[in-house]
Design a protein around this motif. Structure first.
Motif, mmCIF file in Angstrom:
data_model
loop_
_atom_site.group_PDB
_atom_site.id
_atom_site.type_symbol
_atom_site.label_atom_id
_atom_site.label_comp_id
_atom_site.label_asym_id
_atom_site.label_seq_id
_atom_site.Cartn_x
_atom_site.Cartn_y
_atom_site.Cartn_z
ATOM 1 N N PRO A 98 52.285 38.885 41.433
ATOM 2 C CA PRO A 98 52.761 37.925 40.419
ATOM 3 C C PRO A 98 51.718 36.895 40.012
ATOM 4 N N TYR A 99 50.752 36.598 40.900
ATOM 5 C CA TYR A 99 49.675 35.699 40.492
ATOM 6 C C TYR A 99 48.716 36.408 39.553
ATOM 7 N N GLN A 100 48.352 37.626 39.873
ATOM 8 C CA GLN A 100 47.361 38.348 39.084
ATOM 9 C C GLN A 100 47.807 38.553 37.637
ATOM 10 N N VAL A 101 49.091 38.760 37.404
ATOM 11 C CA VAL A 101 49.567 39.006 36.037
ATOM 12 C C VAL A 101 49.946 37.710 35.319
ATOM 13 N N GLY A 102 49.822 36.585 36.016
ATOM 14 C CA GLY A 102 50.055 35.303 35.382
ATOM 15 C C GLY A 102 48.798 34.788 34.693
ATOM 16 N N THR A 103 48.866 33.548 34.229
ATOM 17 C CA THR A 103 47.731 32.922 33.537
ATOM 18 C C THR A 103 47.558 31.503 34.045
ATOM 19 N N ALA A 104 46.484 31.255 34.760
ATOM 20 C CA ALA A 104 46.165 29.916 35.248
ATOM 21 C C ALA A 104 45.262 29.208 34.247
ATOM 22 N N ALA A 124 40.088 28.595 31.027
ATOM 23 C CA ALA A 124 38.984 27.711 30.655
ATOM 24 C C ALA A 124 37.638 28.297 31.078
ATOM 25 N N TRP A 125 37.590 28.952 32.257
ATOM 26 C CA TRP A 125 36.337 29.578 32.688
ATOM 27 C C TRP A 125 35.974 30.762 31.800
ATOM 28 N N TYR A 136 46.677 18.777 31.547
ATOM 29 C CA TYR A 136 47.007 20.196 31.464
ATOM 30 C C TYR A 136 47.529 20.697 32.806
ATOM 31 N N GLU A 137 48.687 21.345 32.741
ATOM 32 C CA GLU A 137 49.369 21.830 33.927
ATOM 33 C C GLU A 137 48.775 23.156 34.397
ATOM 34 N N GLY A 138 49.338 23.676 35.493
ATOM 35 C CA GLY A 138 48.734 24.818 36.175
ATOM 36 C C GLY A 138 48.743 26.122 35.419
ATOM 37 N N GLY A 139 49.727 26.340 34.537
ATOM 38 C CA GLY A 139 49.793 27.591 33.793
ATOM 39 C C GLY A 139 51.064 28.349 34.083
#
Length: 418
Positions: A146-152, A157-158, A198-201
């Motif tokens: 679930p982290y990998q398919v999310g967007t941080a 920005a990187w 800006y929040e975490g995503g």
């Protein structure tokens, strides 16, 4: 001829394995050569000249950590592209940037230009960038993280920072537009209030993504750096405001009593997180803000007293081991601050070189960060392991080459390792 070649290789390996006799300049140059060679080899291992992404953990034993096998994290690949540029290989950096442009415009679910936190590593021949995952035979289902398919926010920005780096070397407007697109996505989807920052995503699977309302010092300084850089080319008032919003939050995280940066807020987006400390949040402001307030130079006392681990530095406060990537970040920030980098630090980084060329994420079996991977975690489950790591190698190449990835400029051009 073969004997002479073997002798030359033996001398190089001896220099890498036993660096104490080397001078500071020789140590740094040896480290630059070793890490740039590893980056070149990793990029060249993906055939052709088309878009590609590199695995973040290239030498994982089969079946050891299935969730990380053949996974290309966007942050690691952005770093790799910037490091390849610092190493003089702009063509391979473009391949990574081109893959991220494709990923943002060909998402399998969303059409808002977002980037996921990770993709499947390798060559992208069909114009489609695959999301990571694997078939779980026990239960017969396709497993995704679930982290990998999310967007941080910080990862997006990187990606923008990589695209700006490539734009600087090519003047191809696609990369500038791609960077601005990521910044606009961040503005539209992660801006929070009270305090404005800006929040975490987004975290989770496509049908149940969750907004993460915590605000990170590190994420906001990434946004500040990218928006400031893009704004130099566009004179866009929206980018200037975005840079100000992010930059003001980072400045507000400076604690003049403890002379360090707070890591940000808790999950409510308001309450300041005072107990934890992240090494990146302490040293990246010295790279992103030029010039920065003079009092920020006092942060080195905190870094030494709270993050020192032997000859290197750890991720968390009172670390349980060396974080290779963070130790390289300290070296880069020392250079940017006009401070000498101890030979012991260069030697420590050089000693992390694995048989395949990439540097280990940590010399310890595992180190903790005190942070959780996501909101579904039941404990602080974000660790680094003793595995060859693309991000650690890229940051070390940047340190050895004297390159600031948050501004796209050489730190000491006359002393830069060649």
């Amino acid at each position: 001829m073969q004997r002479r070649l073997l002798l030359a290789m033996g001398l190089l390996l001896a220099a890498i394995a036993s660096p104490p006799a080397l001078s500071t300049d020789a140590l740094r140059q040896t480290l630059a050569q070793a890490t740039c060679s590893a980056m070149h080899a990793a990029a060249a291992s993906v055939p052709g000249d088309g878009p590609m992404l590199l695995p973040s953990y290239p030498d994982l034993p089969p079946g050891s950590v299935r969730a990380l096998e053949n996974v290309a994290f966007v942050y690691d690949n952005a770093l790799a592209g910037i490091a390849l540029t610092a190493c003089g290989d702009q063509a391979q950096a473009r391949r990574i940037a081109n893959a991220l442009l494709l990923a943002a415009s060909h998402d399998p679910t969303f059409n808002d230009g977002r980037l996921r936190n990770a993709y499947r590593a390798g060559s992208i021949g069909s114009g489609k960038v695959e999301l990571p995952g694997y078939w779980q035979s026990q239960g017969n289902y396709w497993s995704q993280d679930p982290y990998q398919v999310g967007t941080a926010t910080g990862n997006a920005a990187w990606a923008a920072l990589l695209m700006l780096t490539v734009y600087d070397s090519t003047h191809d407007k696609r990369y500038l537009d791609g960077a601005i697109s990521q910044l606009r996505w961040i503005q539209a989807h992660t801006l929070g209030s009270a305090p404005p920052a800006y929040e975490g995503g987004l975290f989770g699977y496509d049908n149940a993504q969750r907004q993460q309302h915590w605000k990170a010092t590190e994420h906001n300084l990434d946004v500040y750096a990218a928006a400031t850089w893009a704004g130099r080319y566009t004179r866009d008032a929206a980018l200037a405001q975005q840079a100000k919003t992010a930059g003001d939050f980072v400045k507000s995280m400076w604690d003049p009593e403890q002379r360090r940066f707070l890591v940000g807020t808790l999950d409510d987006g308001r309450t300041l997180s005072r107990d934890k400390s992240g090494l990146d949040a302490q040293v990246w402001p010295l790279l992103a803000f030029n010039p920065h307030p003079v009092e920020w130079n006092q942060v080195w006392s905190w870094v030494e007293s709270q993050h020192r681990s032997g000859d290197g530095y750890g991720y968390r406060r009172h670390p349980d081991g060396v974080w290779t990537e963070g130790t390289a970040q300290v070296a880069t920030a020392l250079l940017a601050s006009g401070k000498p980098v101890p030979d012991t630090l260069w030697r420590l980084l050089l000693a992390q070189r694995s048989a395949g060329g990439m540097l280990y994420a940590t010399p310890q079996a595992r180190i903790a960060t005190d942070f959780a991977i996501g909101p579904t975690s039941t404990y602080a489950d974000f660790f680094y392991y003793h595995q060859p790591h693309l991000g650690a190698t890229a940051w070390t190449a940047l340190a050895a080459k004297g390159w600031n990835p948050l501004t796209g400029q050489a730190i000491n051009p006359t002393e830069q390792a060649r």
